[in-house]
Write an enzyme that holds these catalytic residues in place. Structure first.
Site, PDB file in Angstrom:
ATOM      1  N   LYS A 139      34.730  32.816  38.111  1.00 35.69           N
ATOM      2  CA  LYS A 139      33.805  31.951  38.835  1.00 35.69           C
ATOM      3  C   LYS A 139      33.923  30.477  38.473  1.00 35.69           C
ATOM      4  CE  LYS A 139      31.204  34.933  41.266  1.00 35.69           C
ATOM      5  NZ  LYS A 139      30.851  34.810  42.690  1.00 35.69           N
ATOM      6  N   SER A 162      23.539  36.124  40.006  1.00 37.01           N
ATOM      7  CA  SER A 162      23.132  37.145  39.039  1.00 37.01           C
ATOM      8  C   SER A 162      23.690  36.860  37.655  1.00 37.01           C
ATOM      9  CB  SER A 162      23.614  38.521  39.503  1.00 37.01           C
ATOM     10  OG  SER A 162      25.033  38.549  39.557  1.00 37.01           O
ATOM     11  N   TYR A 199      24.593  26.578  28.468  1.00 35.06           N
ATOM     12  CA  TYR A 199      25.420  25.540  29.087  1.00 35.06           C
ATOM     13  C   TYR A 199      24.581  24.369  29.611  1.00 35.06           C
ATOM     14  CZ  TYR A 199      29.400  28.750  28.954  1.00 35.06           C
ATOM     15  OH  TYR A 199      30.403  29.585  28.537  1.00 35.06           O
ATOM     16  N   ASP A 256      53.362  44.933  45.120  1.00 36.92           N
ATOM     17  CA  ASP A 256      53.333  45.543  46.454  1.00 36.92           C
ATOM     18  C   ASP A 256      51.923  45.580  47.027  1.00 36.92           C
ATOM     19  OD1 ASP A 256      56.147  46.292  46.480  1.00 36.92           O
ATOM     20  OD2 ASP A 256      55.599  47.779  44.959  1.00 36.92           O
ATOM     21  N   GLY A 265      32.549  38.097  48.485  1.00 38.38           N
ATOM     22  CA  GLY A 265      33.836  37.908  49.158  1.00 38.38           C
ATOM     23  C   GLY A 265      34.555  36.625  48.846  1.00 38.38           C
ATOM     24  N   ASN A 397      31.087  39.549  31.523  1.00 38.11           N
ATOM     25  CA  ASN A 397      29.758  39.142  31.065  1.00 38.11           C
ATOM     26  C   ASN A 397      28.783  40.296  31.241  1.00 38.11           C
ATOM     27  OD1 ASN A 397      30.341  36.369  30.389  1.00 38.11           O
ATOM     28  ND2 ASN A 397      30.589  36.025  32.573  1.00 38.11           N
TER      29      ASN A 397
END
Length: 408
Positions: A139, A162, A199, A256, A265, A397
């Site tokens: 991410k 989430s 963070y 392959d 998505g 995570n």
């Protein structure tokens, strides 16, 4: 031209021109292969020429064809791969631009192998370890790309997540000297909440539904005058996630089939648009929990579906989100298949990676592994034909204490 056409009669000159043009026409109308393999294939023609002079002409012609192929491939980066979706938001060029943009801010993650996993899968499996990425998942790629491209360089960044995108956006904002506000479901793992706050982001909790998350994030963006960055359906986020494929296909040129977990998505959309341009023959399979199978049902129906008012749950909590207006067209038109796996298979695959590969992946990453080891995948893509499969281990995570109770 100056070397070989000087002092030649019209007939030899005409012969050389026709020969050169014939070679150009023969190869320029062929499929646009990657330049590296094209040069190897084309250069084999040089020794077949009947004279040293013609060999040089053939070689020069081949070099010009290779250069032309490279130019055409570079030009095609900004065009979506075929079939052309009318509602397509990301191009291969945008993914490549994102790769250069985020490179100083993210890790180039390794690709690992396991003989034990190969034996269970019945073929070679290559694992792209985004579990070892900054913030513990892929991410950070999309969040960083979106943060760098945000039109307002000073306003706070706002999102809902989430956990994984929340941590990624929090770190991206901190690196750029910006504030971040994150809406998280109150069921999110404690380790993810703590990491987001670590963070430097401010966390707001909400009910664990997609509607509640979206509403709370919208309200927060209005309250703080912030820029909303969608966790999966933002074009800049999608392009950033696609950089996983840029690395993976450089590291493993013999894949392959590519298997990618599907939630909102963003990862599979970004990776697919680049992968299908880079290697059109590559099969891309989405792996999804059967308990939250909106992508599989949408793919089968040919239209975007949700959960029909239900609020399903899965151990792979990172994949509970729905496809969006920007990610759905890629799944609809470019992803070859979406295969679902049940909860027991997800748990078993996650434990397998922990035990055999010594990688502490979250269950969302176990979904892709469960897919490759499952009967549906093996029936659709037999090992005799599809010998090498790539799987994205998307993140790691998780709350270890809670995961141990669920998995063991």
């Amino acid at each position: 031209k100056k070397i070989f056409f000087k002092n030649q009669s019209p007939a030899p000159r005409l012969f050389n021109v026709v020969t050169s043009l014939t070679i150009h026409l023969k190869w320029s109308v062929g499929p646009l292969l990657p330049c590296a393999s094209s040069s190897r294939d084309l250069i084999q023609l040089v020794p077949m020429a009947r004279s040293a002079e013609l060999q040089v002409i053939v070689a020069a012609s081949l070099l010009s064809v290779v250069a032309a192929l490279g130019f055409l491939r570079k030009k095609s980066r900004d065009a979506p791969p075929r079939p052309l979706p009318a509602d397509f938001a990301v191009t291969p060029g945008k993914v490549l631009a994102a790769a250069g943009r985020v490179k100083p801010h993210v890790h180039k993650t390794p690709v690992l192998t396991s003989k034990a996993m190969d034996a269970l899968a019945g073929r070679a499996v290559r694992f792209k370890c985004e579990v070892l990425q900054k913030t513990g998942s892929f991410k950070i790629r999309g969040a960083t790309n979106a943060a760098l491209l945000a039109s307002d360089a000073t306003s706070p960044l706002v999102t809902h997540s989430s956990g994984n995108h929340a941590q990624a956006l929090a770190l991206a904002a901190r690196q750029l000297g910006r504030a971040a506000h994150v809406v998280m479901p109150d069921t999110a793992p404690a380790v993810k909440k703590a990491a987001v706050e670590g963070y430097g982001a401010a966390v707001t909790l909400c009910e664990p539904t997609n509607a509640a998350r979206a509403a709370a994030a919208s309200a927060k963006a209005r309250d703080v005058g912030g820029v909303f960055v969608h966790p999966s359906d933002d074009p800049d986020v999608i392009a950033g996630q696609g950089t996983v494929a840029v690395e993976f296909l450089d590291q493993c040129r013999d894949l392959d089939v590519l298997v990618v977990p599907v939630g909102g998505g963003g990862l599979i959309a970004g990776m697919t648009v680049y992968a299908k341009w880079r290697k059109p023959s590559l099969i891309v399979v989405g792996a999804e929990p059967a308990a939250v199978d909106d992508a599989a049902r949408s793919k089968a129906a040919g239209k975007l579906l949700d959960h029909g008012g239900a609020d399903p749950d899965t151990v792979a909590d990172g994949l509970k989100t729905l496809l969006g207006t920007h990610t759905w067209p890629v799944v609809r038109d470019l992803v070859d298949r979406v295969i679902t796996v049940d909860e027991d298979s997800i748990k078993a695959a996650t434990k397998l990676v922990w035990g055999r590969m010594k990688l502490c992946v979250e269950p969302s990453a176990g979904v892709g592994v469960a897919c490759v080891l499952g009967d549906a995948f093996k029936a659709a893509y037999p090992a005799e034909k599809y010998t090498t499969v790539g799987v994205v281990l998307c993140g790691g995570n998780l709350d270890l204490a809670k995961a141990a109770k669920v998995l063991f």
